[in-house]
Write an enzyme that holds these catalytic residues in place. Structure first.
Site, PDB file in Angstrom:
ATOM      1  N   ARG A 106     -18.335   4.308  -8.060  1.00 18.28           N
ATOM      2  CA  ARG A 106     -17.087   4.037  -8.796  1.00 18.28           C
ATOM      3  C   ARG A 106     -16.936   5.095  -9.868  1.00 18.28           C
ATOM      4  O   ARG A 106     -17.853   5.319 -10.663  1.00 18.28           O
ATOM      5  CB  ARG A 106     -17.099   2.656  -9.449  1.00 18.28           C
ATOM      6  CG  ARG A 106     -15.993   2.495 -10.502  1.00 18.28           C
ATOM      7  CD  ARG A 106     -15.839   1.096 -11.051  1.00 18.28           C
ATOM      8  NE  ARG A 106     -15.223   0.219 -10.067  1.00 18.28           N
ATOM      9  CZ  ARG A 106     -14.680  -0.962 -10.365  1.00 18.28           C
ATOM     10  NH1 ARG A 106     -14.658  -1.399 -11.604  1.00 18.28           N
ATOM     11  NH2 ARG A 106     -14.140  -1.700  -9.419  1.00 18.28           N
ATOM     12  N   HIS A 133      -8.719   2.224  -4.098  1.00 19.04           N
ATOM     13  CA  HIS A 133      -9.679   1.122  -4.277  1.00 19.04           C
ATOM     14  C   HIS A 133      -9.814   0.401  -2.926  1.00 19.04           C
ATOM     15  O   HIS A 133      -9.370  -0.732  -2.756  1.00 19.04           O
ATOM     16  CB  HIS A 133      -9.160   0.171  -5.361  1.00 19.04           C
ATOM     17  CG  HIS A 133     -10.184  -0.784  -5.893  1.00 19.04           C
ATOM     18  ND1 HIS A 133     -11.512  -0.762  -5.525  1.00 19.04           N
ATOM     19  CD2 HIS A 133     -10.068  -1.819  -6.777  1.00 19.04           C
ATOM     20  CE1 HIS A 133     -12.167  -1.716  -6.158  1.00 19.04           C
ATOM     21  NE2 HIS A 133     -11.315  -2.378  -6.910  1.00 19.04           N
ATOM     22  N   GLN A 136     -11.300  -3.269  -2.207  1.00 19.92           N
ATOM     23  CA  GLN A 136     -10.381  -4.331  -2.656  1.00 19.92           C
ATOM     24  C   GLN A 136      -9.380  -4.691  -1.546  1.00 19.92           C
ATOM     25  O   GLN A 136      -8.943  -5.837  -1.419  1.00 19.92           O
ATOM     26  CB  GLN A 136      -9.641  -3.849  -3.913  1.00 19.92           C
ATOM     27  CG  GLN A 136      -8.637  -4.827  -4.486  1.00 19.92           C
ATOM     28  CD  GLN A 136      -9.264  -5.920  -5.331  1.00 19.92           C
ATOM     29  OE1 GLN A 136     -10.109  -5.652  -6.164  1.00 19.92           O
ATOM     30  NE2 GLN A 136      -8.834  -7.150  -5.129  1.00 19.92           N
ATOM     31  N   ASP A 229      -1.010  -5.382 -11.166  1.00 17.97           N
ATOM     32  CA  ASP A 229      -2.288  -4.885 -11.700  1.00 17.97           C
ATOM     33  C   ASP A 229      -2.016  -4.483 -13.149  1.00 17.97           C
ATOM     34  O   ASP A 229      -0.852  -4.406 -13.580  1.00 17.97           O
ATOM     35  CB  ASP A 229      -2.750  -3.685 -10.846  1.00 17.97           C
ATOM     36  CG  ASP A 229      -4.061  -3.073 -11.331  1.00 17.97           C
ATOM     37  OD1 ASP A 229      -4.843  -3.772 -11.996  1.00 17.97           O
ATOM     38  OD2 ASP A 229      -4.294  -1.873 -11.030  1.00 17.97           O
ATOM     39  N   CYS A 270      -5.729  -7.923  -8.563  1.00 15.83           N
ATOM     40  CA  CYS A 270      -7.124  -7.534  -8.275  1.00 15.83           C
ATOM     41  C   CYS A 270      -8.075  -7.991  -9.374  1.00 15.83           C
ATOM     42  O   CYS A 270      -9.277  -8.112  -9.141  1.00 15.83           O
ATOM     43  CB  CYS A 270      -7.207  -6.026  -8.093  1.00 15.83           C
ATOM     44  SG  CYS A 270      -6.568  -5.091  -9.492  1.00 15.83           S
ATOM     45  N   ARG A 315     -13.898 -10.520  -2.428  1.00 12.78           N
ATOM     46  CA  ARG A 315     -14.497  -9.190  -2.640  1.00 12.78           C
ATOM     47  C   ARG A 315     -15.923  -9.172  -2.088  1.00 12.78           C
ATOM     48  O   ARG A 315     -16.341  -8.189  -1.464  1.00 12.78           O
ATOM     49  CB  ARG A 315     -14.537  -8.841  -4.142  1.00 12.78           C
ATOM     50  CG  ARG A 315     -13.200  -8.689  -4.835  1.00 12.78           C
ATOM     51  CD  ARG A 315     -12.371  -7.567  -4.270  1.00 12.78           C
ATOM     52  NE  ARG A 315     -13.115  -6.306  -4.181  1.00 12.78           N
ATOM     53  CZ  ARG A 315     -13.471  -5.530  -5.220  1.00 12.78           C
ATOM     54  NH1 ARG A 315     -13.111  -5.863  -6.445  1.00 12.78           N
ATOM     55  NH2 ARG A 315     -14.148  -4.414  -5.034  1.00 12.78           N
TER      56      ARG A 315
HETATM   57  N1  NVA Z   1      -6.010  -0.151 -11.805  1.00  9.87           N
HETATM   58  C1  NVA Z   1      -7.184  -0.825 -12.316  1.00  9.87           C
HETATM   59  C2  NVA Z   1      -7.888  -1.572 -11.231  1.00  9.87           C
HETATM   60  C3  NVA Z   1      -9.093  -2.356 -11.688  1.00  9.87           C
HETATM   61  C4  NVA Z   1      -9.783  -3.071 -10.569  1.00  9.87           C
HETATM   62  C5  NVA Z   1      -8.095   0.202 -12.968  1.00  9.87           C
HETATM   63  O1  NVA Z   1      -8.316   1.260 -12.370  1.00  9.87           O
HETATM   64  O2  NVA Z   1      -8.559  -0.053 -14.085  1.00  9.87           O
HETATM   65  N1   CP Z   2     -11.043  -5.842  -8.986  1.00  7.88           N
HETATM   66  C1   CP Z   2     -12.107  -5.145  -9.408  1.00  7.88           C
HETATM   67  O1   CP Z   2     -12.460  -4.083  -8.882  1.00  7.88           O
HETATM   68  O2   CP Z   2     -12.774  -5.711 -10.441  1.00  7.88           O
HETATM   69  P1   CP Z   2     -13.981  -5.072 -11.277  1.00  7.88           P
HETATM   70  O3   CP Z   2     -13.406  -3.920 -12.079  1.00  7.88           O
HETATM   71  O4   CP Z   2     -14.489  -6.173 -12.129  1.00  7.88           O
HETATM   72  O5   CP Z   2     -15.012  -4.562 -10.310  1.00  7.88           O
END
Ligand code: NVA
Ligand code: CP
Length: 329
Positions: A106, A133, A136, A229, A270, A315
């Protein structure tokens, strides 16, 4: 169907049949878990999780799923390895690829996860980049299929920041699976043109439609799913909150957004979500801008249409399916 040895970086690389296979496998593994049937078919394997951004769902899903499959896990947080600081992505990939059977990453640039996959020699799973992502997506599609019994032909509306990882990924996934996708937001937050063209090309083959609009009534009429989101994603500076609120508040998911949707319509997110003041960031935004709910109201989030916690649970089942499919013979 076998996906052994494949990396999971973006759904662009997977056919509709392969994506459906992963959703089916996630459903099967979920059922096994519920029935208490052991499924530790990957005993003896090891995986490593690299997180350059924070996480609750993704990290915990990888850890629990790996344990259920019989695997061991190493977690590397942003500060505790040489990654990116003293050692290049390519060198790290070659080192970890000698020790582990799979690598989760990540971080920020999509190119980083692509580079890891190029050099690792083992499957690499994208646990979120700024652009995509993908893990997800399997969870989200499993959740929708559980609620409606199908995916093809549904109307999926994404409101809010559609030009980041979630908007991009959902548009591509809907196109691949024959779901009619609508990005309903201020036009500065539409996904990038080349990705829209790619999604439209895929949609032409699967019978889906891709629509970008600022018109909320048009977008939400007969919607099956309304998804949103956060307006400021991980890695973006806090200073953009003001402009995001100005631009995206009209696209907040509230009861009004559901007025023209189908009676059976569901709300998805998400997570994490800013729907009240019970978070540090939510409270800071409240103090500065006077808003206690951002991308979604608390009424919708806590209401009967909301399936966000089913989605979060899924998930784990879907990440398990992705690891099993890419690591098993
Ligand atoms: N768009 C958000 C998704 C988190 C799962 C981020 O990148 O912070
Ligand atoms: N939806 C998601 O990816 O959550 P986290 O950032 O908690 O992993």
């Amino acid at each position: 169907m076998t996906l052994k040895g494949r990396s999971f970086l973006t759904l662009r690389d997977f056919t509709p049949e392969e994506i459906t296979y992963l959703i089916d496998l996630a459903a099967e593994l979920k059922e096994k878990k519920k029935q208490g049937i052991m499924h530790d078919s990957l005993v003896g394997k090891n995986i490593v999780l690299i997180f350059e951004k924070t996480s609750t769902r993704t990290r915990c899903s990888f850890e629990v799923a790996a344990h259920d499959l019989g695997m061991h896990v190493t977690y590397l947080d942003p500060a505790s390895s040489q990654f990116g600081g003293k050692e290049s992505v390519a060198d790290t990939a070659r080192v970890l690829g000698r020790m582990y059977d799979g690598i989760e990453y990540r971080g920020f640039a999509q190119e980083t996860v692509e580079e890891l996959a190029k050099y690792a020699g083992v499957p690499v799973w994208n646990g979120l980049t700024d652009e995509f992502h993908p893990t997800q997506m399997i969870a989200d599609m499993l959740t929708i299929r559980e609620k409606f019994g199908k995916l093809e032909g549904l109307k999926f509306v994404y409101m809010g920041d559609a030009r980041f990882n979630m908007g991009n990924s959902l548009m591509l996934t809907c196109a691949k699976l024959g779901i009619n996708f609508v990005a309903c937001t201020n036009k500065r937050y539409f996904p990038k043109k080349d990705l829209v063209e790619l999604a439209k090309g895929i949609a032409a083959e699967t019978g889906a439609t891709i629509t970008l609009t600022e018109d909320i009534d048009e977008a939400t009429t007969d919607a099956d799913v309304i998804y949103t989101d956060v307006w400021v994603s991980m890695g973006e500076p806090a200073v953009v909150w003001g402009e995001r609120i100005d631009d995206l508040l009209p696209y907040q998911v509230n009861e009004k957004a559901f007025e023209k949707a189908k009676d059976t319509a569901i709300f998805m997110h998400c997570l994490p979500a800013y729907h009240d003041r019970n978070t540090r960031v939510g409270e800071e935004v409240y103090k500065k801008f006077g808003l206690s709910e951002l991308e979604v109201t608390n009424e919708v989030f806590e209401g009967p249409r909301s399936v966000v916690f089913d989605e979060a649970e899924n998930r784990m089942h879907s990440i398990k399916a992705i690891m099993k499919a890419t690591l098993s013979d």
